[in-house]
Design a protein around this motif. Sequence first.
Motif, short mmCIF file in Angstrom:
data_model
loop_
_atom_site.label_atom_id
_atom_site.label_comp_id
_atom_site.label_asym_id
_atom_site.label_seq_id
_atom_site.Cartn_x
_atom_site.Cartn_y
_atom_site.Cartn_z
N LEU A 67 0.84 -1.20 0.00
CA LEU A 67 0.00 0.00 0.00
C LEU A 67 0.88 1.25 0.00
O LEU A 67 0.56 2.25 -0.65
CB LEU A 67 -0.92 0.00 1.23
CG LEU A 67 -1.84 -1.21 1.38
CD1 LEU A 67 -2.60 -1.13 2.70
CD2 LEU A 67 -2.81 -1.30 0.21
N VAL A 68 1.99 1.19 0.72
CA VAL A 68 2.93 2.30 0.75
C VAL A 68 3.59 2.46 -0.62
O VAL A 68 3.81 3.59 -1.08
CB VAL A 68 4.00 2.09 1.84
CG1 VAL A 68 5.07 3.17 1.78
CG2 VAL A 68 3.35 2.07 3.23
N GLU A 69 3.90 1.36 -1.26
CA GLU A 69 4.51 1.42 -2.59
C GLU A 69 3.63 2.22 -3.55
O GLU A 69 4.13 3.04 -4.33
CB GLU A 69 4.73 0.01 -3.14
CG GLU A 69 5.84 -0.75 -2.46
CD GLU A 69 6.01 -2.15 -3.03
OE1 GLU A 69 7.14 -2.67 -3.03
OE2 GLU A 69 4.99 -2.73 -3.48
N ASP A 70 2.33 1.99 -3.48
CA ASP A 70 1.40 2.72 -4.36
C ASP A 70 1.44 4.21 -4.10
O ASP A 70 1.36 5.03 -5.03
CB ASP A 70 -0.03 2.19 -4.16
CG ASP A 70 -0.20 0.77 -4.67
OD1 ASP A 70 0.64 0.32 -5.48
OD2 ASP A 70 -1.16 0.11 -4.25
N GLU A 71 1.55 4.59 -2.83
CA GLU A 71 1.56 6.01 -2.47
C GLU A 71 2.90 6.66 -2.78
O GLU A 71 2.98 7.82 -3.20
CB GLU A 71 1.24 6.17 -0.98
CG GLU A 71 -0.11 5.66 -0.54
CD GLU A 71 -1.26 6.49 -1.10
OE1 GLU A 71 -1.02 7.65 -1.47
OE2 GLU A 71 -2.39 5.96 -1.17
N LEU A 72 3.96 5.90 -2.57
CA LEU A 72 5.31 6.43 -2.68
C LEU A 72 5.83 6.44 -4.11
O LEU A 72 6.71 7.23 -4.46
CB LEU A 72 6.25 5.60 -1.80
CG LEU A 72 7.62 6.14 -1.41
CD1 LEU A 72 7.50 7.49 -0.73
CD2 LEU A 72 8.31 5.14 -0.48
N GLY A 73 5.28 5.54 -4.95
CA GLY A 73 5.76 5.43 -6.31
C GLY A 73 7.11 4.75 -6.39
O GLY A 73 7.94 5.07 -7.25
N GLY A 74 7.37 3.82 -5.50
CA GLY A 74 8.63 3.07 -5.49
C GLY A 74 8.43 1.72 -4.86
O GLY A 74 7.34 1.41 -4.35
N SER A 75 9.47 0.90 -4.88
CA SER A 75 9.38 -0.47 -4.37
C SER A 75 9.98 -0.58 -2.98
O SER A 75 11.05 -0.03 -2.70
CB SER A 75 10.11 -1.43 -5.32
OG SER A 75 9.49 -1.45 -6.58
N LEU A 76 9.27 -1.31 -2.11
CA LEU A 76 9.77 -1.66 -0.79
C LEU A 76 10.14 -3.14 -0.81
O LEU A 76 9.27 -4.00 -1.00
CB LEU A 76 8.69 -1.42 0.26
CG LEU A 76 8.72 -0.10 1.04
CD1 LEU A 76 7.43 0.06 1.83
CD2 LEU A 76 9.91 -0.07 1.98
N VAL A 77 11.41 -3.44 -0.64
CA VAL A 77 11.87 -4.82 -0.62
C VAL A 77 12.04 -5.24 0.83
O VAL A 77 12.93 -4.76 1.53
CB VAL A 77 13.20 -4.97 -1.39
CG1 VAL A 77 13.66 -6.43 -1.36
CG2 VAL A 77 13.04 -4.48 -2.82
N MET A 78 11.16 -6.11 1.30
CA MET A 78 11.14 -6.48 2.72
C MET A 78 12.07 -7.64 3.00
O MET A 78 12.16 -8.59 2.23
CB MET A 78 9.71 -6.84 3.13
CG MET A 78 8.67 -5.77 2.79
SD MET A 78 9.00 -4.18 3.57
CE MET A 78 8.58 -4.58 5.27
N GLU A 79 12.76 -7.57 4.14
CA GLU A 79 13.64 -8.64 4.56
C GLU A 79 13.62 -8.75 6.08
O GLU A 79 13.42 -7.76 6.78
CB GLU A 79 15.07 -8.41 4.08
CG GLU A 79 15.70 -7.11 4.59
CD GLU A 79 17.17 -6.99 4.22
OE1 GLU A 79 17.90 -7.97 4.39
OE2 GLU A 79 17.56 -5.90 3.76
N ASN A 80 13.82 -9.97 6.57
CA ASN A 80 13.86 -10.21 8.01
C ASN A 80 15.31 -10.29 8.46
O ASN A 80 16.11 -11.05 7.90
CB ASN A 80 13.14 -11.52 8.36
CG ASN A 80 11.68 -11.50 7.97
OD1 ASN A 80 11.34 -11.80 6.83
ND2 ASN A 80 10.82 -11.13 8.89
N ARG A 81 15.65 -9.51 9.48
CA ARG A 81 16.99 -9.56 10.09
C ARG A 81 16.81 -9.71 11.60
O ARG A 81 16.93 -8.75 12.35
CB ARG A 81 17.80 -8.31 9.75
CG ARG A 81 18.32 -8.27 8.32
CD ARG A 81 19.19 -7.06 8.07
NE ARG A 81 19.74 -7.07 6.74
CZ ARG A 81 20.93 -7.56 6.40
NH1 ARG A 81 21.70 -8.09 7.34
NH2 ARG A 81 21.36 -7.53 5.15
N GLU A 82 16.48 -10.92 12.02
CA GLU A 82 16.20 -11.16 13.42
C GLU A 82 17.48 -11.42 14.20
O GLU A 82 18.54 -11.63 13.63
CB GLU A 82 15.23 -12.33 13.58
CG GLU A 82 15.80 -13.69 13.22
CD GLU A 82 15.58 -14.08 11.78
OE1 GLU A 82 15.55 -15.30 11.51
OE2 GLU A 82 15.46 -13.20 10.91
N GLY A 83 17.35 -11.42 15.50
CA GLY A 83 18.47 -11.73 16.38
C GLY A 83 18.64 -10.69 17.46
O GLY A 83 18.37 -9.50 17.27
#
Length: 351
Positions: A67-83
């Motif tokens: 939903l943010v991508e649509d508003e921002l006009g860009g791509s959000l690449v999600m990744e998990n960095r747990e620990g």
Amino acid sequence: MNLKRFGYTACVLTPLLLAACGGGNSGSEGASGEGEYSNYPEQDISGVIQWGEGGATDNISRTVAPLVEDELGGSLVMENREGASGATGAQYVYDQPADGYTLLFGAENPNLYQVLGISERDYLKDFKPVSIIGQSYAGIVVNADSEYDSLEDLINYSSENPGELTMGTSGEGGLPHVASSMLQAELDTEFNQVPYNGDGPLATALLGDEIDATVLAVSAAQEYVESGDFKMLAVINDESLDAVPEAPPITEPYPEFEKYLPWGPFQGVFAHKDTPEPIMDKLTTSFEDAQENEEFQETLDNLGVEPMNIHGEEAIEFLEQNQSTSTWMLHDTGETETSPEEFDIPRVEEE
């Protein structure tokens, strides 16, 4: 670009024009300051989730991202960095350039890092809140096959058999750790705490009977309760929740918990503290508009999350309140040797 160069050359060659250009410098620089970031984002934005897959923070972050991508006009690449109770992801984002291309999707844990000696990182000193998405509530859960059918059953056994029951946690400063400290302080319980990397791994451990109980955000536990895999013995709140109406509020059997409430986990998005304001403005506006999406609002409601959608000073005030409540609660129950005072964190009533 050619027009700019032409204007600059004319100013150098013609004194008259130079004076004219000089008269417009202030406005030009202001415009170029804005213009420098006008094309943001020009590349993919990395969204770093500080917990593993399948937990509340992961679910909410991945739901709002498109939903943010649509508003921002860009791509959000999600990744998990747990620990390290989420400190691995927080430190990673802090170490990246402050250019708005690496965002931290986090929960409440960094508010406790300093008093627990986990990390130097702190939301209020090291990051800027892009958005506090919502606040949820915690539930004390056991496997559906567990012999404990009420919170009183669990507490009584733990009190009579200290250290025998295994409580799954997400590490120091995580939701189960803080909640267990509350139980220990008020009800004289003692659990054998075993750490996991977030709500998802905790749920898996409880499904596999690796642990006897845990505390999960209602948003992370709800689907397991609805499917019949888990029993929620109580919600850590002073009233029941529509999302899990079968779970009584903890104040029903134990009214002494009222002084800690309201309290619970939250989900938010943060940028490095030195991120330029024009980029922060664009990010906050995009996240704010994205969260108005009706389907997203329904998702939060179904997960038992109270929508907040706040940023700026309002978000900072919320973070300060949450930090004061949680750090002093841990200190008063003997879970931290270091007083919050050493980090200039006042008690809530002193603010």
